[in-house]
Motif scaffolding. Structure first.
Motif, PDB file in Angstrom:
ATOM      1  N   GLY A  51       0.603  -1.257   0.079  1.00 55.49           N
ATOM      2  CA  GLY A  51      -0.108   0.102   0.009  1.00 55.49           C
ATOM      3  C   GLY A  51       0.997   1.304   0.178  1.00 55.49           C
ATOM      4  O   GLY A  51       0.482   2.383  -0.420  1.00 55.49           O
ATOM      5  N   ILE A  52       2.027   1.288   0.525  1.00 51.21           N
ATOM      6  CA  ILE A  52       2.957   2.181   0.563  1.00 51.21           C
ATOM      7  C   ILE A  52       3.134   2.916  -0.663  1.00 51.21           C
ATOM      8  O   ILE A  52       3.086   3.984  -1.140  1.00 51.21           O
ATOM      9  N   MET A  53       4.015   1.874  -1.719  1.00 54.82           N
ATOM     10  CA  MET A  53       4.310   2.029  -2.924  1.00 54.82           C
ATOM     11  C   MET A  53       3.125   2.580  -3.797  1.00 54.82           C
ATOM     12  O   MET A  53       3.001   3.565  -4.683  1.00 54.82           O
ATOM     13  N   VAL A  90       0.336  -3.842   4.697  1.00 55.17           N
ATOM     14  CA  VAL A  90       0.915  -3.066   5.593  1.00 55.17           C
ATOM     15  C   VAL A  90       0.268  -2.013   6.226  1.00 55.17           C
ATOM     16  O   VAL A  90       0.404  -1.339   7.321  1.00 55.17           O
ATOM     17  N   ILE A  91      -0.925  -1.229   5.331  1.00 52.16           N
ATOM     18  CA  ILE A  91      -1.551  -0.246   5.678  1.00 52.16           C
ATOM     19  C   ILE A  91      -3.039  -0.435   6.336  1.00 52.16           C
ATOM     20  O   ILE A  91      -3.486  -1.392   5.770  1.00 52.16           O
ATOM     21  N   ARG A  92      -3.474   0.723   7.053  1.00 52.97           N
ATOM     22  CA  ARG A  92      -4.937   0.465   7.624  1.00 52.97           C
ATOM     23  C   ARG A  92      -5.457   0.423   6.358  1.00 52.97           C
ATOM     24  O   ARG A  92      -5.462   1.401   5.337  1.00 52.97           O
ATOM     25  N   ASP A  93      -6.707  -0.396   6.429  1.00 55.67           N
ATOM     26  CA  ASP A  93      -7.656  -0.420   5.173  1.00 55.67           C
ATOM     27  C   ASP A  93      -7.275  -0.957   3.900  1.00 55.67           C
ATOM     28  O   ASP A  93      -7.881  -0.923   2.850  1.00 55.67           O
ATOM     29  N   GLY A  94      -5.823  -1.619   3.988  1.00 54.78           N
ATOM     30  CA  GLY A  94      -5.219  -2.199   2.825  1.00 54.78           C
ATOM     31  C   GLY A  94      -5.797  -3.477   2.503  1.00 54.78           C
ATOM     32  O   GLY A  94      -6.343  -4.283   3.449  1.00 54.78           O
ATOM     33  N   ARG A 116      -9.431   5.695  -5.938  1.00 53.25           N
ATOM     34  CA  ARG A 116      -9.521   7.156  -5.310  1.00 53.25           C
ATOM     35  C   ARG A 116      -7.978   7.525  -4.785  1.00 53.25           C
ATOM     36  O   ARG A 116      -7.709   6.785  -3.848  1.00 53.25           O
ATOM     37  N   VAL A 117      -7.516   8.384  -5.275  1.00 53.26           N
ATOM     38  CA  VAL A 117      -6.399   9.030  -4.776  1.00 53.26           C
ATOM     39  C   VAL A 117      -6.712   9.459  -3.193  1.00 53.26           C
ATOM     40  O   VAL A 117      -7.459  10.219  -3.078  1.00 53.26           O
ATOM     41  N   PRO A 118      -5.617   9.151  -2.296  1.00 55.27           N
ATOM     42  CA  PRO A 118      -5.713   9.397  -0.639  1.00 55.27           C
ATOM     43  C   PRO A 118      -5.759  10.944  -0.561  1.00 55.27           C
ATOM     44  O   PRO A 118      -4.822  11.720  -1.261  1.00 55.27           O
ATOM     45  N   GLU A 119      -6.542  11.378   0.350  1.00 57.35           N
ATOM     46  CA  GLU A 119      -6.431  12.809   0.459  1.00 57.35           C
ATOM     47  C   GLU A 119      -5.793  13.328   1.814  1.00 57.35           C
ATOM     48  O   GLU A 119      -5.701  14.522   1.980  1.00 57.35           O
ATOM     49  N   GLY A 120      -5.190  12.467   2.642  1.00 52.40           N
ATOM     50  CA  GLY A 120      -4.443  12.782   3.961  1.00 52.40           C
ATOM     51  C   GLY A 120      -3.042  13.256   3.390  1.00 52.40           C
ATOM     52  O   GLY A 120      -2.728  13.363   2.324  1.00 52.40           O
ATOM     53  N   ASP A 121      -2.352  14.044   4.492  1.00 56.15           N
ATOM     54  CA  ASP A 121      -0.992  14.668   4.326  1.00 56.15           C
ATOM     55  C   ASP A 121      -0.004  13.415   3.768  1.00 56.15           C
ATOM     56  O   ASP A 121      -0.107  12.308   4.189  1.00 56.15           O
ATOM     57  N   GLY A 122       0.873  13.947   3.029  1.00 54.98           N
ATOM     58  CA  GLY A 122       1.833  13.132   2.564  1.00 54.98           C
ATOM     59  C   GLY A 122       1.022  11.888   1.469  1.00 54.98           C
ATOM     60  O   GLY A 122       0.434  12.298   0.491  1.00 54.98           O
ATOM     61  N   LEU A 123       1.725  10.768   1.790  1.00 53.85           N
ATOM     62  CA  LEU A 123       1.036   9.963   0.984  1.00 53.85           C
ATOM     63  C   LEU A 123      -0.193   9.682   1.334  1.00 53.85           C
ATOM     64  O   LEU A 123      -1.010   8.770   0.687  1.00 53.85           O
ATOM     65  N   ASP A 148      -0.639  -0.161   9.770  1.00 59.62           N
ATOM     66  CA  ASP A 148      -1.485  -0.975  10.649  1.00 59.62           C
ATOM     67  C   ASP A 148      -0.519  -1.701  11.355  1.00 59.62           C
ATOM     68  O   ASP A 148      -0.113  -2.763  10.947  1.00 59.62           O
ATOM     69  N   PRO A 149      -0.373  -1.470  12.841  1.00 56.66           N
ATOM     70  CA  PRO A 149       0.341  -2.110  13.829  1.00 56.66           C
ATOM     71  C   PRO A 149       0.047  -3.755  13.799  1.00 56.66           C
ATOM     72  O   PRO A 149       1.319  -4.470  13.782  1.00 56.66           O
ATOM     73  N   GLU A 150      -1.209  -4.230  13.717  1.00 63.81           N
ATOM     74  CA  GLU A 150      -1.147  -5.591  13.774  1.00 63.81           C
ATOM     75  C   GLU A 150      -0.902  -6.308  12.407  1.00 63.81           C
ATOM     76  O   GLU A 150      -0.251  -7.656  12.614  1.00 63.81           O
ATOM     77  N   ALA A 151      -1.248  -5.723  11.601  1.00 68.38           N
ATOM     78  CA  ALA A 151      -0.784  -6.282  10.238  1.00 68.38           C
ATOM     79  C   ALA A 151       0.862  -6.368   9.867  1.00 68.38           C
ATOM     80  O   ALA A 151       1.366  -7.267   9.650  1.00 68.38           O
ATOM     81  N   MET A 152       1.631  -5.378  10.455  1.00 68.14           N
ATOM     82  CA  MET A 152       2.943  -5.341  10.405  1.00 68.14           C
ATOM     83  C   MET A 152       3.579  -6.422  11.398  1.00 68.14           C
ATOM     84  O   MET A 152       4.506  -7.152  10.933  1.00 68.14           O
TER      85      MET A 152
END
Length: 394
Positions: free
Chosen positions: A302-304, A333-337, A347-354, A359-363
């Motif tokens: 999800g990050i890339m 590894v991301i929330r809601d991924g 849809r492109v994310p609207e939060g700051d940065g990426l 998601d700590p549990e997924a990680m």
């Protein structure tokens, strides 16, 4: 602001079922997740295309960047990456890819510091619904998933994706070393999906030039949108172009040769593999100047993928759908991924940065998978264990 720590975590994220590609069965991804921490509390996220680049980050990149200003990208790169002319000549380009993963996190920090999504830092969005393809391949059964091992099953799968998700863009690998099987499957896909659906193919260089001529001659009437790496070299693609009007794409980012030879027509790349977001933007601009297309890679987490979304949102030149294996990924590894497309788009994310967060549990889950099982191999040929395949397959 100063960089105080760079954390690298190796993760495995399997697919619901492995798929056949040229090198064997591909079961999932082993990535390195990067967290760049600063003395002002901002944390940027990055993702390396394969886990061993994370080892380079830990050994070489992280020590060089402690104390650096994360907003000074030029200084950070100068601390980590030797001149590309030399590393290209000596084969020592791992530092460039490793830094590319970290540089993504620096862009994430920049967006968070300035309080805006990445696409705004890149000039603003020309689109916000970003197209991605569905993916198909020959896949054996695995824990109730997959099972598309015949042309009929692949057709049924694509029809189900259209019915359930509104998908009309399909890309796939028909890699079993059998030209007649590929030709038959393409014909059946076009007949089932109708004239308006996009069909794109990816051979992963399985064909010899002679076989590729035959395959492309037979499938050209079925309106193939693009064929990725039908043969192993740009020179062979240029020769193949004399026999086919189907556009070609590649993962090999050699723009000069592509322009000189007239083929391929598109590049499909991971941003870290190009050396980071800054170099990717320059590469895309060069593609535009030279009349070559560009879209984004697949099998990223999800990050890339968030980086892909922002760059495509802000780049008018990218008009074709990017690749995706979203539907097959069992986690992220991301929330809601993971991201998943509806009606071909995300849809492109609207939060700051990426615009994504871990998601700590997924990680915890996927890093434990890596620790317990080691990295996921994707060169495994169960028909010939312990041996690597050789190209072409036919």
């Amino acid at each position: 602001m100063k960089i105080t720590n760079i954390r690298v975590t190796h993760v495995n994220v399997p697919l619901d079922a492995p798929f056949w590609w040229t090198a064997g069965l591909y079961g999932g991804a082993s990535k390195s997740i990067v967290e760049v921490e600063t003395d002002e509390g901002a944390v940027g996220l990055g993702e390396a295309p394969w886990w061993h680049f994370g080892e380079v980050i830990k050994a070489e990149i992280a020590p060089a960047l402690i104390g650096a200003d994360p907003l000074d990208l030029a200084d950070c790169e100068a601390r980590c990456v030797p001149p590309w002319q030399i590393t290209a000549n000596t084969g020592e380009n791992a530092s460039s890819v490793a830094f590319g993963a970290v540089e993504l996190a620096l862009w994430d920090i920049r967006g968070k510091v300035f309080g805006m999504p990445l696409y705004k830092l890149l000039g603003g969005a020309v689109r916000k619904d970003i197209p991605f393809s569905e993916y198909f391949s020959f896949r054996p059964w695995h824990n109730g998933a997959g099972g598309e091992m015949t042309p009929e099953a692949i057709v049924d799968y694509c029809l189900r994706m259209r019915e359930e998700h509104g998908s009309t863009i399909f890309e796939g690998k028909l890699i079993m070393g059998d030209p007649a099987l590929e030709i038959r499957t393409v014909r059946m896909l076009r007949e089932a999906l109708g004239p308006d659906a996009q069909i794109r193919l990816d051979s992963n260089m399985q064909w010899s030039l002679t076989t590729a001529r035959r395959v492309l001659r037979e499938i050209e009437p079925y309106n193939i949108r693009n064929y990725e790496d039908p043969v192993a070299t740009f020179e062979e693609m240029a020769a193949l172009r004399q026999h086919s009007t189907i556009p070609f794409s590649t993962h090999v980012p050699d723009l000069r040769r592509a322009v000189a030879l007239g083929a391929p027509d598109y590049f499909v790349c991971n941003f870290a593999a190009l050396g980071g977001l800054s170099k990717t933007l320059k590469f895309i601009a060069a593609c535009e100047a030279m009349g070559k297309g560009f879209w984004c890679y697949s099998n990223d987490l999800g990050i890339m993928t968030a980086a892909y979304l922002h760059v495509v949102a802000a780049t008018p030149w990218i008009t074709e759908a990017s690749q995706s294996l979203f539907r097959w990924q069992v986690g992220d590894v991301i929330r809601d991924g993971p991201f998943r497309q509806t009606g071909n788009t995300v849809r492109v994310p609207e939060g700051d940065g990426l615009g994504v967060e871990l998601d700590p549990e997924a990680m915890k889950r996927w890093s434990a998978h890596f620790a317990e099982n080691g990295p996921m191999g994707h060169f495994n040929d169960p028909n010939n264990p312990g041996r690597y395949r050789r190209l072409p397959l036919n």
